[in-house]
Design an enzyme around this catalytic site. Structure first.
Site, mmCIF file in Angstrom:
data_model
loop_
_atom_site.group_PDB
_atom_site.id
_atom_site.type_symbol
_atom_site.label_atom_id
_atom_site.label_comp_id
_atom_site.label_asym_id
_atom_site.label_seq_id
_atom_site.Cartn_x
_atom_site.Cartn_y
_atom_site.Cartn_z
ATOM 1 N N ASP A 17 36.604 40.216 43.427
ATOM 2 C CA ASP A 17 36.047 39.224 42.505
ATOM 3 C C ASP A 17 36.978 38.015 42.553
ATOM 4 O OD1 ASP A 17 38.248 39.958 41.010
ATOM 5 O OD2 ASP A 17 37.132 40.577 39.233
ATOM 6 N N HIS A 18 36.800 37.083 41.609
ATOM 7 C CA HIS A 18 37.625 35.865 41.590
ATOM 8 C C HIS A 18 39.115 36.189 41.442
ATOM 9 C CE1 HIS A 18 36.373 36.988 37.573
ATOM 10 N NE2 HIS A 18 37.462 36.401 37.102
ATOM 11 N N CYS A 33 40.329 43.584 42.504
ATOM 12 C CA CYS A 33 39.975 42.821 41.303
ATOM 13 C C CYS A 33 41.257 42.702 40.491
ATOM 14 C CB CYS A 33 38.805 43.427 40.529
ATOM 15 S SG CYS A 33 39.098 45.015 39.753
ATOM 16 N N GLY A 34 41.159 42.248 39.254
ATOM 17 C CA GLY A 34 42.373 42.003 38.485
ATOM 18 C C GLY A 34 43.192 43.260 38.289
ATOM 19 N N THR A 35 42.600 44.254 37.652
ATOM 20 C CA THR A 35 43.298 45.521 37.424
ATOM 21 C C THR A 35 43.013 46.561 38.502
ATOM 22 O OG1 THR A 35 41.440 46.463 36.211
ATOM 23 C CG2 THR A 35 43.099 45.242 34.918
ATOM 24 N N GLY A 36 41.969 46.344 39.260
ATOM 25 C CA GLY A 36 41.482 47.339 40.207
ATOM 26 C C GLY A 36 40.483 48.295 39.595
ATOM 27 N N HIS A 42 45.913 63.007 50.211
ATOM 28 C CA HIS A 42 45.365 64.035 49.308
ATOM 29 C C HIS A 42 43.894 63.819 48.965
ATOM 30 C CE1 HIS A 42 49.468 65.499 47.503
ATOM 31 N NE2 HIS A 42 49.436 65.543 48.822
ATOM 32 N N HIS A 45 43.344 70.207 50.105
ATOM 33 C CA HIS A 45 42.832 68.917 49.632
ATOM 34 C C HIS A 45 41.370 68.725 50.039
ATOM 35 C CE1 HIS A 45 46.814 67.957 48.305
ATOM 36 N NE2 HIS A 45 47.292 68.226 49.506
HETATM 37 C C1 RB5 Z 1 38.317 39.645 35.591
HETATM 38 O O1 RB5 Z 1 38.761 38.875 34.523
HETATM 39 C C2 RB5 Z 1 38.734 41.087 35.425
HETATM 40 O O2 RB5 Z 1 38.088 41.657 34.338
HETATM 41 C C3 RB5 Z 1 38.459 41.868 36.677
HETATM 42 O O3 RB5 Z 1 39.088 41.265 37.762
HETATM 43 C C4 RB5 Z 1 38.929 43.312 36.682
HETATM 44 O O4 RB5 Z 1 40.257 43.397 36.277
HETATM 45 C C5 RB5 Z 1 38.060 44.246 35.976
HETATM 46 O O5 RB5 Z 1 38.259 45.462 36.018
#
Ligand code: RB5
Length: 142
Positions: free
Chosen positions: A8-9, A65-68, A98, A133
């Site tokens: 994503d962005h 993404c931000g957190t994955g 694994h 596994h």
């Molecule tokens: C975007 O702001 C954020 O929510 C996205 O990248 C991600 O972390 C979501 O899980």
């Protein structure tokens, strides 16, 4: 090897650098977007990547993404996907050894680009261990 990639962005900058890295190493890369810094919705990019992996159009995938977590949650709704989140090289190796993760998910807002790159190298360079596994991952689909 053909690798699919999406973000994503929040992951766009790392995705762009990763594509250059992989192409430089001789991998084929299929980019599923986003290619815009505008705010967007990670499932719009995760689903096409997951479908390409499931159909065998790419051998494996990388998602940012931000957190994955948004990418991992979305990707893992697909029956043929084992998407694993990694934030250091030990986890990146184990998610292949694994869990035989066929998509590596990286949290772009919480690790440096060099760490993301190191995780990718470790994941690509690690083999699935099989054995107990294999028995475990065979129990995952519901
Ligand atoms: C975007 O702001 C954020 O929510 C996205 O990248 C991600 O972390 C979501 O899980």
């Amino acid at each position: 090897m053909r690798i699919g990639i999406c973000s994503d962005h929040a992951g766009l900058e790392y995705k762009t650098k990763t594509i250059s890295y992989l192409l430089g190493k001789g991998f084929e890369v299929v980019n599923f977007g986003t290619d815009s810094p505008e705010s967007c919705d990670y499932p719009d990019f995760a689903h096409p990547l997951a479908e390409a992996v499931e159909k065998g159009e790419v051998d494996c995938g990388i998602a940012y993404c931000g957190t994955g977590n948004g990418m991992a949650i979305t990707l893992n709704h697909h029956r043929g996907i084992r998407a694993g989140l990694a934030w250091n090289t030990a986890v990146a190796g184990l998610v292949k050894e694994h869990n035989n993760a066929n998509v590596l998910v990286l949290p772009a807002r919480f690790i440096s680009y060099p760490m993301a790159n190191a995780c990718i190298r470790k994941w690509l360079g690690t083999e699935f261990a099989g054995g107990r596994h294999k028995r475990r991952i065979d129990k995952i689909p519901v």
